[in-house]
Motif scaffolding. Sequence first.
Motif: not given
Length: 244
Positions: A95-106, A123-130
Motif C-alpha cells: 500500500g502507501t507505506w513509506t520505505v526507510p533508507r534501510a529496511f531489514t526483513a527477517f 530517501d532517493r537511495d533505499v537499501v532492503i536487507r532480507c
Amino acid sequence: MRASDAERERIAEVLREAVAEGRLDMEEFEERLGAAYAARTHGQLEPLVRDLPVPGSAVPAAPSPGDHTGWRERIGGPPTSKWAVAIMGGFQRKGTWTVPRAFTAFALMGGGEIDLREARFEDRDVVIRCFALMSGVQIIVPPDLETHVGGIGLMGGFDHTGSADGDPAGPRVTVTGLALFGGVGVERKLRKEEHKRLKEERRQVKAERREQLRAERRELRDERRERRDERRLSLEKDRRRDDY
C-alpha cells in the motif's frame, strides 16, 4: 510522453481552483475535467490549463519538467517501519507505506511480502536487507523502479534477475542479504491503476473488434442477399423472355 495519474490529478486541481475563482464556468470545467481524466499524454493535458494560472499565483500552469511519472512527489517523509519479522508466520508491507533508507526483513520458517508499487520513500537511495532462513521473501516493484539485487544464496536462492534500470526521476532500491535454505525474489508488476487501465483498454479493443466483426458479417450477408436478388431477377427476366 505518457501522462501519469498524479499529473492528471494536478491538472484537475488547477481546473477546480479556476472554477472556484470564476475563471471557468461549470460547462467549461466539466468538459476540461473529463478531458483531463481521459488524457493519456502530456500533449493532451497541457492545452487544458494553458490559459489558467497555477493556484495561488498569477503565472500560467505548466507541466512539471523531467518528472513524468510523479516519482519526486513520493520521495521524502518519515518511514512507516524499519524492519519486519516473520517466525513461523508471515509479514506484509504494502500500500502507501513509506520505505526507510534501510529496511531489514527477517523470516524464519515463514514468509514475507514487500510491495513497493504504491509506496513512498524516505530517501532517493533505499537499501532492503532480507534474511530468509528456511523461508521466502518476495519483493514486488513497479516496472519503472530502478532496482539492484546483490544478495547471497546458500543452499537456497537469491534471484538476481530482478535487477533493472528505471526512471531517472525515481528512487534507487538495492536488495541484499542472505537466503539459507530459502529464497528471496524480486518481481516486477504493474501498479493496480495501470493494470486496471490496461485491462479496460484491452476490453475496449476487444469490444471494438467484436463490433467490427459484426459489421463485416452484416456487410457480407447484405452482399450475399444482393447477389441472390440479382440472380433471382435475372432468372425471372430469362423466364419471361422464354415465355414470350
